[in-house]
Design a protein around this motif. Sequence first.
Motif, PDB file in Angstrom:
ATOM      1  N   ALA A 169      11.868 -40.142 -29.937  1.00  0.00           N
ATOM      2  CA  ALA A 169      12.961 -40.285 -28.967  1.00  0.00           C
ATOM      3  C   ALA A 169      13.474 -38.922 -28.525  1.00  0.00           C
ATOM      4  O   ALA A 169      13.722 -38.694 -27.330  1.00  0.00           O
ATOM      5  N   ALA A 170      13.627 -38.014 -29.481  1.00  0.00           N
ATOM      6  CA  ALA A 170      14.127 -36.676 -29.149  1.00  0.00           C
ATOM      7  C   ALA A 170      13.145 -35.934 -28.257  1.00  0.00           C
ATOM      8  O   ALA A 170      13.543 -35.268 -27.286  1.00  0.00           O
ATOM      9  N   LEU A 171      11.855 -36.058 -28.571  1.00  0.00           N
ATOM     10  CA  LEU A 171      10.850 -35.383 -27.752  1.00  0.00           C
ATOM     11  C   LEU A 171      10.804 -35.982 -26.348  1.00  0.00           C
ATOM     12  O   LEU A 171      10.621 -35.266 -25.361  1.00  0.00           O
ATOM     13  N   GLY A 172      10.973 -37.298 -26.257  1.00  0.00           N
ATOM     14  CA  GLY A 172      11.014 -37.924 -24.942  1.00  0.00           C
ATOM     15  C   GLY A 172      12.158 -37.389 -24.104  1.00  0.00           C
ATOM     16  O   GLY A 172      12.016 -37.157 -22.896  1.00  0.00           O
ATOM     17  N   GLN A 173      13.310 -37.160 -24.731  1.00  0.00           N
ATOM     18  CA  GLN A 173      14.457 -36.598 -24.021  1.00  0.00           C
ATOM     19  C   GLN A 173      14.183 -35.177 -23.556  1.00  0.00           C
ATOM     20  O   GLN A 173      14.582 -34.771 -22.459  1.00  0.00           O
ATOM     21  N   VAL A 231      -3.419 -34.331 -25.748  1.00  0.00           N
ATOM     22  CA  VAL A 231      -2.098 -34.660 -25.227  1.00  0.00           C
ATOM     23  C   VAL A 231      -1.633 -35.975 -25.844  1.00  0.00           C
ATOM     24  O   VAL A 231      -2.327 -36.984 -25.767  1.00  0.00           O
ATOM     25  N   VAL A 232      -0.441 -35.953 -26.445  1.00  0.00           N
ATOM     26  CA  VAL A 232       0.103 -37.173 -27.024  1.00  0.00           C
ATOM     27  C   VAL A 232       1.321 -37.676 -26.257  1.00  0.00           C
ATOM     28  O   VAL A 232       1.727 -38.822 -26.418  1.00  0.00           O
ATOM     29  N   ALA A 233       1.898 -36.838 -25.424  1.00  0.00           N
ATOM     30  CA  ALA A 233       3.015 -37.254 -24.585  1.00  0.00           C
ATOM     31  C   ALA A 233       3.180 -36.250 -23.461  1.00  0.00           C
ATOM     32  O   ALA A 233       2.831 -35.081 -23.609  1.00  0.00           O
ATOM     33  N   ALA A 234       3.726 -36.720 -22.326  1.00  0.00           N
ATOM     34  CA  ALA A 234       3.903 -35.835 -21.180  1.00  0.00           C
ATOM     35  C   ALA A 234       4.939 -36.422 -20.241  1.00  0.00           C
ATOM     36  O   ALA A 234       5.206 -37.631 -20.266  1.00  0.00           O
ATOM     37  N   ASN A 235       5.538 -35.566 -19.425  1.00  0.00           N
ATOM     38  CA  ASN A 235       6.445 -36.095 -18.417  1.00  0.00           C
ATOM     39  C   ASN A 235       5.710 -36.277 -17.090  1.00  0.00           C
ATOM     40  O   ASN A 235       4.543 -35.905 -16.945  1.00  0.00           O
ATOM     41  N   ASP A 236       6.398 -36.864 -16.117  1.00  0.00           N
ATOM     42  CA  ASP A 236       5.751 -37.214 -14.856  1.00  0.00           C
ATOM     43  C   ASP A 236       5.224 -36.009 -14.082  1.00  0.00           C
ATOM     44  O   ASP A 236       4.285 -36.135 -13.303  1.00  0.00           O
ATOM     45  N   ALA A 237       5.821 -34.837 -14.283  1.00  0.00           N
ATOM     46  CA  ALA A 237       5.454 -33.665 -13.489  1.00  0.00           C
ATOM     47  C   ALA A 237       4.062 -33.136 -13.805  1.00  0.00           C
ATOM     48  O   ALA A 237       3.537 -32.313 -13.056  1.00  0.00           O
ATOM     49  N   GLU A 288      10.484 -35.343  -6.231  1.00  0.00           N
ATOM     50  CA  GLU A 288      11.125 -36.328  -5.368  1.00  0.00           C
ATOM     51  C   GLU A 288      10.101 -37.311  -4.818  1.00  0.00           C
ATOM     52  O   GLU A 288      10.343 -38.513  -4.767  1.00  0.00           O
ATOM     53  N   ARG A 289       8.959 -36.806  -4.429  1.00  0.00           N
ATOM     54  CA  ARG A 289       7.923 -37.657  -3.841  1.00  0.00           C
ATOM     55  C   ARG A 289       7.297 -38.599  -4.865  1.00  0.00           C
ATOM     56  O   ARG A 289       6.901 -39.710  -4.549  1.00  0.00           O
ATOM     57  N   HIS A 290       7.176 -38.112  -6.101  1.00  0.00           N
ATOM     58  CA  HIS A 290       6.505 -38.908  -7.141  1.00  0.00           C
ATOM     59  C   HIS A 290       7.498 -39.554  -8.097  1.00  0.00           C
ATOM     60  O   HIS A 290       7.130 -39.926  -9.215  1.00  0.00           O
ATOM     61  N   ARG A 291       8.729 -39.687  -7.661  1.00  0.00           N
ATOM     62  CA  ARG A 291       9.748 -40.269  -8.540  1.00  0.00           C
ATOM     63  C   ARG A 291       9.331 -41.670  -8.967  1.00  0.00           C
ATOM     64  O   ARG A 291       8.896 -42.479  -8.149  1.00  0.00           O
ATOM     65  N   THR A 292       9.471 -41.941 -10.288  1.00  0.00           N
ATOM     66  CA  THR A 292       9.079 -43.250 -10.810  1.00  0.00           C
ATOM     67  C   THR A 292      10.223 -43.934 -11.545  1.00  0.00           C
ATOM     68  O   THR A 292      10.015 -44.680 -12.493  1.00  0.00           O
ATOM     69  N   GLY A 293      11.436 -43.661 -11.122  1.00  0.00           N
ATOM     70  CA  GLY A 293      12.572 -44.297 -11.762  1.00  0.00           C
ATOM     71  C   GLY A 293      13.386 -43.347 -12.610  1.00  0.00           C
ATOM     72  O   GLY A 293      14.352 -43.762 -13.252  1.00  0.00           O
ATOM     73  N   GLY A 294      12.962 -42.089 -12.681  1.00  0.00           N
ATOM     74  CA  GLY A 294      13.768 -41.095 -13.365  1.00  0.00           C
ATOM     75  C   GLY A 294      13.547 -40.987 -14.851  1.00  0.00           C
ATOM     76  O   GLY A 294      14.333 -40.365 -15.544  1.00  0.00           O
ATOM     77  N   THR A 295      12.485 -41.583 -15.381  1.00  0.00           N
ATOM     78  CA  THR A 295      12.214 -41.479 -16.824  1.00  0.00           C
ATOM     79  C   THR A 295      10.938 -40.710 -17.059  1.00  0.00           C
ATOM     80  O   THR A 295      10.020 -40.726 -16.245  1.00  0.00           O
ATOM     81  N   ALA A 296      10.877 -40.031 -18.190  1.00  0.00           N
ATOM     82  CA  ALA A 296       9.667 -39.286 -18.549  1.00  0.00           C
ATOM     83  C   ALA A 296       8.589 -40.255 -18.987  1.00  0.00           C
ATOM     84  O   ALA A 296       8.862 -41.258 -19.649  1.00  0.00           O
ATOM     85  N   THR A 297       7.374 -39.982 -18.594  1.00  0.00           N
ATOM     86  CA  THR A 297       6.254 -40.772 -19.064  1.00  0.00           C
ATOM     87  C   THR A 297       5.881 -40.272 -20.445  1.00  0.00           C
ATOM     88  O   THR A 297       5.473 -39.131 -20.605  1.00  0.00           O
ATOM     89  N   VAL A 298       6.019 -41.123 -21.427  1.00  0.00           N
ATOM     90  CA  VAL A 298       5.733 -40.728 -22.798  1.00  0.00           C
ATOM     91  C   VAL A 298       4.579 -41.577 -23.310  1.00  0.00           C
ATOM     92  O   VAL A 298       4.737 -42.765 -23.588  1.00  0.00           O
ATOM     93  N   ALA A 299       3.411 -40.978 -23.406  1.00  0.00           N
ATOM     94  CA  ALA A 299       2.198 -41.711 -23.777  1.00  0.00           C
ATOM     95  C   ALA A 299       1.932 -41.600 -25.264  1.00  0.00           C
ATOM     96  O   ALA A 299       0.909 -41.091 -25.698  1.00  0.00           O
ATOM     97  N   TRP A 300       2.900 -42.082 -26.075  1.00  0.00           N
ATOM     98  CA  TRP A 300       2.694 -42.044 -27.513  1.00  0.00           C
ATOM     99  C   TRP A 300       1.585 -43.014 -27.896  1.00  0.00           C
ATOM    100  O   TRP A 300       1.518 -44.110 -27.347  1.00  0.00           O
ATOM    101  N   PRO A 301       0.717 -42.614 -28.835  1.00  0.00           N
ATOM    102  CA  PRO A 301      -0.325 -43.533 -29.275  1.00  0.00           C
ATOM    103  C   PRO A 301       0.255 -44.677 -30.084  1.00  0.00           C
ATOM    104  O   PRO A 301       1.343 -44.577 -30.639  1.00  0.00           O
ATOM    105  N   GLY A 302      -0.500 -45.767 -30.164  1.00  0.00           N
ATOM    106  CA  GLY A 302      -0.070 -46.853 -31.023  1.00  0.00           C
ATOM    107  C   GLY A 302       0.586 -47.994 -30.269  1.00  0.00           C
ATOM    108  O   GLY A 302       0.744 -48.009 -29.095  1.00  0.00           O
TER     109      GLY A 302
END
Length: 273
Positions: free
Chosen positions: A94-98, A117-123, A259-273
């Motif tokens: 959760a902290a890393l997602g923030q 890569v285990v997690a990333a934001n939209d950018a 702005e162009r690729h806005r997906t709702g304002g949340t980071a994409t977090v691709a945690w495994p599992g």
Amino acid sequence: MTTERNGVGAELRHWRAVRRISQLELANLAGTTQRHLSFIESGRSRPGRAVVIRLAESLGLSLRERNDLLTTAGYAPVFTESGLDEVALRPVRAALGQILHGHLPYPALIVAPYGRVVAANDAVEVFTEDASPELLRPPVNMLRLMLHPEGMAPRVRNLSEWGRHVIENLRARARRSPDPRLDDFVAELAGYVPQAPVGPEHLGFSVPVRLASADGELRLITMLTSFATATDITLAELHLEAFLPADQATAELLRIRAERHRTGGTATVAWPG
């Protein structure tokens, strides 16, 4: 003379050679005597568990390497290795997602060993532009994506200079913690980077990556952050790779892309599992 004693002595000699440290220096760092360390390395003395831990810490070994040294000495490992999807690491995820979300509109990733890569934001979509689908299949390897000719490489304007910096950082890591798998990976990546002579203006430190994009050239610098006080192997082996704009033009382009690729304002977090 036991196999365990022979093993831990040989391992200590190996790591001293890798770290280029003498018996006396290591003994002083670990709070023991050179005589005692000599006896351990020759197999004439069996080190206690606390001594092994102090020696491993003084040698600057990773948590995984410390566990290996303890096992070789006949002791149980002391550092846990949790899965990223386990409940115990939920607060960390959760902290890393923030953190990833807070770094927007600039790219940021959580990377495991060997560039996974285990997690990333939209950018981070700025890195995947025009990349081969083969390189984007999970788990994505960021280092391979960056240097592969079907990944970012064709868009990196200073590939030979920037790519050499990436390779040399990996080679330094391999020298510090020898690993045949890492050696093979470095050899693969080095094959993607064109050779370039080191001229008189070579400064020998990181330079911004100059990345072509559909919106214009981006100039990005990298910031690496690790869990320096982690006692879990999984966390200790992760690092945050955050990219920052090297100039105002890049900052503005990244803002526009966000702005162009806005997906709702949340980071994409691709945690495994």
